[in-house]
Scaffold this motif. Sequence first.
Motif, PDB file in Angstrom:
ATOM      1  N   ASP A   1       0.965  -1.482   0.169  1.00  0.00           N
ATOM      2  CA  ASP A   1       0.144   0.305   0.012  1.00  0.00           C
ATOM      3  C   ASP A   1       0.842   1.191  -0.591  1.00  0.00           C
ATOM      4  O   ASP A   1       0.605   2.066  -0.307  1.00  0.00           O
ATOM      5  N   LYS A   2       2.135   1.522   1.010  1.00  0.00           N
ATOM      6  CA  LYS A   2       2.809   2.399   0.404  1.00  0.00           C
ATOM      7  C   LYS A   2       3.504   2.933  -0.307  1.00  0.00           C
ATOM      8  O   LYS A   2       3.680   4.060  -0.888  1.00  0.00           O
ATOM      9  N   GLN A   3       3.858   1.468  -0.802  1.00  0.00           N
ATOM     10  CA  GLN A   3       4.409   1.637  -2.198  1.00  0.00           C
ATOM     11  C   GLN A   3       3.227   2.153  -3.584  1.00  0.00           C
ATOM     12  O   GLN A   3       3.721   3.093  -4.866  1.00  0.00           O
ATOM     13  N   ALA A   4       2.329   1.886  -3.405  1.00  0.00           N
ATOM     14  CA  ALA A   4       1.347   2.141  -4.567  1.00  0.00           C
ATOM     15  C   ALA A   4       0.961   3.973  -4.312  1.00  0.00           C
ATOM     16  O   ALA A   4       0.894   4.737  -5.081  1.00  0.00           O
ATOM     17  N   THR A   5       1.167   4.231  -2.867  1.00  0.00           N
ATOM     18  CA  THR A   5       0.422   5.683  -2.519  1.00  0.00           C
ATOM     19  C   THR A   5       1.875   6.379  -2.624  1.00  0.00           C
ATOM     20  O   THR A   5       1.836   7.262  -3.434  1.00  0.00           O
ATOM     21  N   TRP A   6       3.128   5.930  -2.583  1.00  0.00           N
ATOM     22  CA  TRP A   6       4.758   6.775  -3.225  1.00  0.00           C
ATOM     23  C   TRP A   6       5.059   6.735  -5.183  1.00  0.00           C
ATOM     24  O   TRP A   6       4.930   7.287  -5.222  1.00  0.00           O
ATOM     25  N   LYS A   7       4.115   5.521  -5.546  1.00  0.00           N
ATOM     26  CA  LYS A   7       3.698   5.799  -7.054  1.00  0.00           C
ATOM     27  C   LYS A   7       2.915   7.536  -7.331  1.00  0.00           C
ATOM     28  O   LYS A   7       2.865   7.546  -8.390  1.00  0.00           O
ATOM     29  N   ALA A   8       1.855   6.845  -6.803  1.00  0.00           N
ATOM     30  CA  ALA A   8       0.275   7.327  -7.504  1.00  0.00           C
ATOM     31  C   ALA A   8       0.913   9.115  -7.211  1.00  0.00           C
ATOM     32  O   ALA A   8       0.603   9.746  -7.713  1.00  0.00           O
ATOM     33  N   LEU A   9       1.402   9.343  -5.673  1.00  0.00           N
ATOM     34  CA  LEU A   9       1.865  10.961  -5.654  1.00  0.00           C
ATOM     35  C   LEU A   9       2.795  11.247  -6.120  1.00  0.00           C
ATOM     36  O   LEU A   9       2.730  12.742  -6.543  1.00  0.00           O
ATOM     37  N   HIS A  10       3.330  10.519  -7.456  1.00  0.00           N
ATOM     38  CA  HIS A  10       4.348  11.036  -7.937  1.00  0.00           C
ATOM     39  C   HIS A  10       4.122  12.115  -9.125  1.00  0.00           C
ATOM     40  O   HIS A  10       5.118  12.555 -10.019  1.00  0.00           O
ATOM     41  N   GLU A  11       3.226  11.251  -9.953  1.00  0.00           N
ATOM     42  CA  GLU A  11       2.177  11.952 -10.909  1.00  0.00           C
ATOM     43  C   GLU A  11       2.082  13.872 -10.769  1.00  0.00           C
ATOM     44  O   GLU A  11       1.538  13.685  -9.577  1.00  0.00           O
ATOM     45  N   GLY A  12       1.862  14.372 -11.903  1.00  0.00           N
ATOM     46  CA  GLY A  12       1.891  15.439 -11.854  1.00  0.00           C
ATOM     47  C   GLY A  12       2.061  16.170 -10.351  1.00  0.00           C
ATOM     48  O   GLY A  12       1.118  17.768  -9.832  1.00  0.00           O
ATOM     49  N   GLY A  13       3.649  16.561 -10.381  1.00  0.00           N
ATOM     50  CA  GLY A  13       4.250  17.499  -9.061  1.00  0.00           C
ATOM     51  C   GLY A  13       4.878  18.510  -9.759  1.00  0.00           C
ATOM     52  O   GLY A  13       4.849  17.995 -11.477  1.00  0.00           O
ATOM     53  N   PRO A  14       5.133  19.272  -9.618  1.00  0.00           N
ATOM     54  CA  PRO A  14       6.220  20.650 -10.047  1.00  0.00           C
ATOM     55  C   PRO A  14       7.129  19.976 -10.372  1.00  0.00           C
ATOM     56  O   PRO A  14       8.305  19.527  -9.584  1.00  0.00           O
ATOM     57  N   GLU A  15       8.512  20.734 -11.286  1.00  0.00           N
ATOM     58  CA  GLU A  15       8.883  19.953 -11.873  1.00  0.00           C
ATOM     59  C   GLU A  15      10.316  21.057 -10.739  1.00  0.00           C
ATOM     60  O   GLU A  15      10.077  21.600 -10.056  1.00  0.00           O
ATOM     61  N   GLY A  16      11.375  20.180 -10.158  1.00  0.00           N
ATOM     62  CA  GLY A  16      12.068  20.178  -9.905  1.00  0.00           C
ATOM     63  C   GLY A  16      12.417  19.743  -8.595  1.00  0.00           C
ATOM     64  O   GLY A  16      12.485  19.986  -7.232  1.00  0.00           O
ATOM     65  N   LEU A  17      10.864  18.632  -8.219  1.00  0.00           N
ATOM     66  CA  LEU A  17      10.510  18.432  -6.530  1.00  0.00           C
ATOM     67  C   LEU A  17      11.295  17.373  -6.276  1.00  0.00           C
ATOM     68  O   LEU A  17      11.685  16.481  -6.833  1.00  0.00           O
ATOM     69  N   HIS A  18      12.125  17.304  -5.037  1.00  0.00           N
ATOM     70  CA  HIS A  18      12.405  16.286  -4.085  1.00  0.00           C
ATOM     71  C   HIS A  18      11.048  15.803  -3.378  1.00  0.00           C
ATOM     72  O   HIS A  18      10.365  15.743  -3.059  1.00  0.00           O
ATOM     73  N   TRP A  19      11.213  14.084  -2.956  1.00  0.00           N
ATOM     74  CA  TRP A  19      10.444  13.538  -2.362  1.00  0.00           C
ATOM     75  C   TRP A  19      11.383  12.940  -1.178  1.00  0.00           C
ATOM     76  O   TRP A  19      12.621  12.762  -0.569  1.00  0.00           O
TER      77      TRP A  19
END
Length: 487
Positions: free
Chosen positions: A437-455
Motif C-alpha cells: 500500500d505504501k509503495q502504491a501511494t508513493w507511485k501515485a503521488l509522483h504524478e503531477g508534481g511541479p518541476e524540480g520537486l524532491h521526495w
Amino acid sequence: MRSRPVRSLLALAVTGLVLGVTACSGATPVPRPTLARAASDAVTVVAQDSGVERSIRTSRALFRSAPGAVVAPADDADAVRRAASAAVRAHVPALLVGTGPEAVDAELERLDASWYQAVGRVSLDTDVAERDAPEAGQRAEGGRASRQTVLVADRSADAAAVATARAAGAQLVEMPSGVSDPAASGDVVRALHGAEGRPTLLLGAAFADLGDPEWVVRAAQTGYRIGDGGQRPFDGHRYTALYGAPGASVLGVLGEQDPAASVERAKTLAQEYRGISDVPVTPAFEVIATVAAGEAGDDGDYSRELPVSTLEPYVDAAHEAGMPTIIDLQPGRSDFLSQAQRYESLLRRPDVWLALDPEWRLGPDQVPLEQIGSVSAREVDEVSEWLAELVRREGLPPKALVLHQFRSSMIADRGSLTSHPELDLLVHVDGQGAQPDKQATWKALHEGGPEGLHWGWKNFHDEDSPMLTPEQTMSEVQPTPSLVTYQ
C-alpha cells in the motif's frame, strides 16, 4: 493505508589567485591603471550571451582607466589565448572584437587608453595608437590593485574576461564543471566566505538565470555549509530524521529522549545509511511545533502551539551537532502562514527549515482524527513566498520547505505550486501500513508534481508491516528519497 499525527522532516578549482607580475627592474615606467571601486557588498553580474560583450563589461567593472588594452577577434581561439597572456603581463584589459569594432572603440575611449595591441586580424576605427604592450606594466598601489572577487562559470568560454580579472589583481573563484548555482558547491561557498566584505563579480552566461545574485552571494558569504557540501538542501545531500514532539513519545521517536540523546540516536541512524547511499547522509530532526489537538483550546483552532523556548533545546543541540532541524506545523483550524510566523525567530537560523502537514489543516467544521485535512496551493504559496522573502531579507542560505502528503486530495492543485530559488520543495510521503500500500501511494503521488520537486519517505517503527530496513529503503523506494524520517 492508515495515517496518524506526523512530524515528517567539487572539487572546485577555487583559484584564490591574486595573480600579478612584478615590473622588471629597469623597465620603462608606464602609466598605472586605475581600478574600478565598488561598495564592499556590491554584486555585478556579467552574463550576456555574447563573449564579446562579457569581455567589455568585465573591463568596465574592474578598470576605471588603463594605459592600453590587448584586443583579439572573438572567433580566433588561438589569438584570444595569446591576447589573454599579453593582457595579464601588461596588467591591462583584454577585449574581444565581434562583427563590428564600435564596442571596443568605445571602451578604449572610456579607459582613456593611449595604445592597444592587436593579436590576430583586428580592425578598429579609433585614434588610439596600435603598438605592442609592454612586457610588464605597473599595478596600482603597491601591487594590490583590486579587492574584487570574480566568480567564473566557465574559464574557457571567457578567457579574455578572466585575463582582465587577473590583470586587475582580482581573486578568481571557478565554478565546478556543470554547476551553475554557487549555493550547490561547498568549495565556492568556502571561497566566497573567505572573501566576505569584498565586491563580487559573477562572470559567465550560466549566471543569467540566477534569480537574485545579491542574495546568492550574501548567503554564500555566511559560510554556512551542509556537511562538506554546499548550501542547497537537496543537491548532493540525503537526510535521515527523527520525528516527534518534545516529551511526547506517543508522537514519535524524537520525544523518547532528551535533546542530547536524540542527537546521538540521530547520528547512529544516519550511520546505518552510509555506504548504501550514493550521496552523503546527514542526521536531522523533524520537530512538531504545533500539534493537532482533540480539543478546541482557548483559541478554538484544535492545535496546540509549543512555545519557542520548548523547541530551542532541540534546535540548539542539532545545530551544535551540524544537523538541520525541520519545524513541523499541524495547524488544525488555523492556517499555515499564521503558525509559521510564530516561529520566525527560529526560521531566521540558517539550519532551521519548515514543514507543512495538510492532514491536520482542517475546515471550520472539522475535528482532528475525524476528517483528513487538506490545503490549497494558494495557501502553500503564501507560506513559500513569506519564507523565501525571509531568506532573502536575512541573507540566509536556501531552506527546505517540506509538504507532507499521503493522499492526492491533501494538496489541491499541487502542480501549480510556485517555486522560489531560495527554497527546495520536497513532498514527504508519510503514509503507514503494509508495504504494498505504501509503495502504491508513493507511485501515485509522483504524478503531477511541479518541476524540480524532491521526495521524502517515512518509516514507522510500530505501524508499518514490516518497517523497511535502511538497505530496503534505499533499494526498494524509487526514486531514492532525499529525506527519510522515522516515527
